[in-house]
Design an enzyme around this catalytic site. Sequence first.
Site, PDB file in Angstrom:
ATOM      1  N   ASN A   9      36.521  64.671   1.198  1.00 27.68           N
ATOM      2  CA  ASN A   9      37.036  64.480   2.557  1.00 27.68           C
ATOM      3  C   ASN A   9      38.066  63.349   2.490  1.00 27.68           C
ATOM      4  O   ASN A   9      37.696  62.180   2.420  1.00 27.68           O
ATOM      5  CB  ASN A   9      35.879  64.126   3.504  1.00 27.68           C
ATOM      6  CG  ASN A   9      36.365  63.856   4.918  1.00 27.68           C
ATOM      7  OD1 ASN A   9      37.532  64.078   5.233  1.00 27.68           O
ATOM      8  ND2 ASN A   9      35.480  63.377   5.773  1.00 27.68           N
ATOM      9  N   LYS A  11      40.045  62.426   4.769  1.00 28.27           N
ATOM     10  CA  LYS A  11      40.256  61.779   6.082  1.00 28.27           C
ATOM     11  C   LYS A  11      41.753  61.620   6.333  1.00 28.27           C
ATOM     12  O   LYS A  11      42.526  62.510   5.986  1.00 28.27           O
ATOM     13  CB  LYS A  11      39.492  60.448   6.133  1.00 28.27           C
ATOM     14  CG  LYS A  11      38.031  60.637   5.707  1.00 28.27           C
ATOM     15  CD  LYS A  11      37.153  59.463   5.956  1.00 28.27           C
ATOM     16  CE  LYS A  11      35.734  59.813   5.525  1.00 28.27           C
ATOM     17  NZ  LYS A  11      34.763  58.766   5.809  1.00 28.27           N
ATOM     18  N   HIS A  96      32.238  65.992  12.182  1.00 31.72           N
ATOM     19  CA  HIS A  96      32.111  64.794  11.338  1.00 31.72           C
ATOM     20  C   HIS A  96      31.785  63.592  12.227  1.00 31.72           C
ATOM     21  O   HIS A  96      32.251  63.516  13.370  1.00 31.72           O
ATOM     22  CB  HIS A  96      33.413  64.554  10.561  1.00 31.72           C
ATOM     23  CG  HIS A  96      33.275  63.469   9.545  1.00 31.72           C
ATOM     24  ND1 HIS A  96      33.414  62.143   9.885  1.00 31.72           N
ATOM     25  CD2 HIS A  96      32.972  63.501   8.227  1.00 31.72           C
ATOM     26  CE1 HIS A  96      33.202  61.403   8.801  1.00 31.72           C
ATOM     27  NE2 HIS A  96      32.940  62.203   7.787  1.00 31.72           N
ATOM     28  N   GLU A  98      32.891  60.708  12.384  1.00 28.19           N
ATOM     29  CA  GLU A  98      34.067  60.009  12.938  1.00 28.19           C
ATOM     30  C   GLU A  98      34.641  60.772  14.127  1.00 28.19           C
ATOM     31  O   GLU A  98      35.129  60.180  15.081  1.00 28.19           O
ATOM     32  CB  GLU A  98      35.116  59.810  11.823  1.00 28.19           C
ATOM     33  CG  GLU A  98      34.696  58.699  10.873  1.00 28.19           C
ATOM     34  CD  GLU A  98      35.160  58.872   9.439  1.00 28.19           C
ATOM     35  OE1 GLU A  98      36.122  59.616   9.181  1.00 28.19           O
ATOM     36  OE2 GLU A  98      34.533  58.247   8.553  1.00 28.19           O
ATOM     37  N   GLU A 173      24.957  63.468   6.700  1.00 31.61           N
ATOM     38  CA  GLU A 173      25.681  62.228   6.447  1.00 31.61           C
ATOM     39  C   GLU A 173      25.144  61.129   7.363  1.00 31.61           C
ATOM     40  O   GLU A 173      25.583  61.013   8.521  1.00 31.61           O
ATOM     41  CB  GLU A 173      27.175  62.431   6.729  1.00 31.61           C
ATOM     42  CG  GLU A 173      27.824  63.450   5.827  1.00 31.61           C
ATOM     43  CD  GLU A 173      29.327  63.188   5.695  1.00 31.61           C
ATOM     44  OE1 GLU A 173      29.777  62.968   4.571  1.00 31.61           O
ATOM     45  OE2 GLU A 173      30.026  63.178   6.719  1.00 31.61           O
ATOM     46  N   GLY A 179      31.090  55.210   4.213  1.00 33.39           N
ATOM     47  CA  GLY A 179      32.118  54.197   3.985  1.00 33.39           C
ATOM     48  C   GLY A 179      31.580  52.775   3.915  1.00 33.39           C
ATOM     49  O   GLY A 179      32.336  51.822   3.970  1.00 33.39           O
ATOM     50  N   SER A 219      28.798  57.400   0.936  1.00 33.56           N
ATOM     51  CA  SER A 219      28.917  56.482  -0.209  1.00 33.56           C
ATOM     52  C   SER A 219      28.479  57.094  -1.538  1.00 33.56           C
ATOM     53  O   SER A 219      27.914  56.398  -2.389  1.00 33.56           O
ATOM     54  CB  SER A 219      28.158  55.171   0.068  1.00 33.56           C
ATOM     55  OG  SER A 219      28.747  54.500   1.173  1.00 33.56           O
TER      56      SER A 219
HETATM   57  P1  PGA Z   1      32.208  58.053   2.143  1.00 31.10           P
HETATM   58  O1  PGA Z   1      32.536  59.131   3.302  1.00 31.10           O
HETATM   59  O2  PGA Z   1      31.931  58.839   0.872  1.00 31.10           O
HETATM   60  O3  PGA Z   1      33.432  57.204   2.030  1.00 31.10           O
HETATM   61  O4  PGA Z   1      31.001  57.288   2.574  1.00 31.10           O
HETATM   62  C1  PGA Z   1      31.822  60.324   3.422  1.00 31.10           C
HETATM   63  C2  PGA Z   1      32.322  61.113   4.610  1.00 31.10           C
HETATM   64  O5  PGA Z   1      32.650  60.518   5.648  1.00 31.10           O
HETATM   65  O6  PGA Z   1      32.397  62.365   4.575  1.00 31.10           O
END
Ligand code: PGA
Length: 258
Positions: A9, A11, A96, A98, A173, A179, A219
């Site tokens: 992803n 983003k 997602h 976000e 998630e 993140g 992560s």
């Molecule tokens: P991350 O993000 O691996 O940076 O924690 C995962 C995601 O948001 O899909």
Amino acid sequence: MKPFVVAANWKMHKSPVETVSYFEEFLPKIEGQADGREIIFFVPAVDILTAQERLRGTGIHCGSQNSHFEMKGAFTGETSPLVLKELGITYGLVGHSERRALFHETDWETGKKLRALQQVGISPVLCVGETLQERKAGQTAEVIVGQLQAGLKEADLADFDGHSGLKLCIAYEPVWAIGTGQVATPQQANEAHVVLRQALIDRGGPEFARRALILYGGSVKPENAREIAVQVEVDGFLVGGASLEPSSFLPLCLVEKH
Ligand code: PGA
């Protein structure tokens, strides 16, 4: 046998120029090594054409990060699932965290969006996950099952019959792990996946639930990937930060499930 899914992803990272240089480095290194893997790049909408051009004939998929639930109309700034299909998109993220937290996307919208992707023949990847507060309050199962049920509310489960080519993916998630560098323990991930698998059985029966792919995201890095991958209920990863460089994403694509 189910493939092990490794999804990037990106983003809101990378331009078309950066997309080209990424694949120039990544593709020769993965060539001939991706057997039994389903590798997907969820790239920004503005990079889809460039990514598709590079990925053609490689067996690697290009996915969308977001799409509207209508096919066309007066929705300034939105992306039509029908157009994504025309561009050759095969997987689409829905809900997602976000999108939910920063853009106020609701459960109702995730249900509509998932249905719209399914209608055009794009495999949905429905993201669910609890916040730290919800986990501390013992509400993890309730939250993720609620998000799963809402996301599948309008779905026609018969389409995910193993013959249509359409796959249903759920990405667990935990919001507190995205993140942050704070990864769920393999046990926490597996426990949540067990809860989701049971909710899928309740919704569509054991065969439907068995075919669905449940990915872990939050992560994931080369250092922690293997211990999560070997968990029985983990069918793959959704990776943000560590997908941005081929040097950290490649080992994740090659991680051993068994
Ligand atoms: P991350 O993000 O691996 O940076 O924690 C995962 C995601 O948001 O899909």
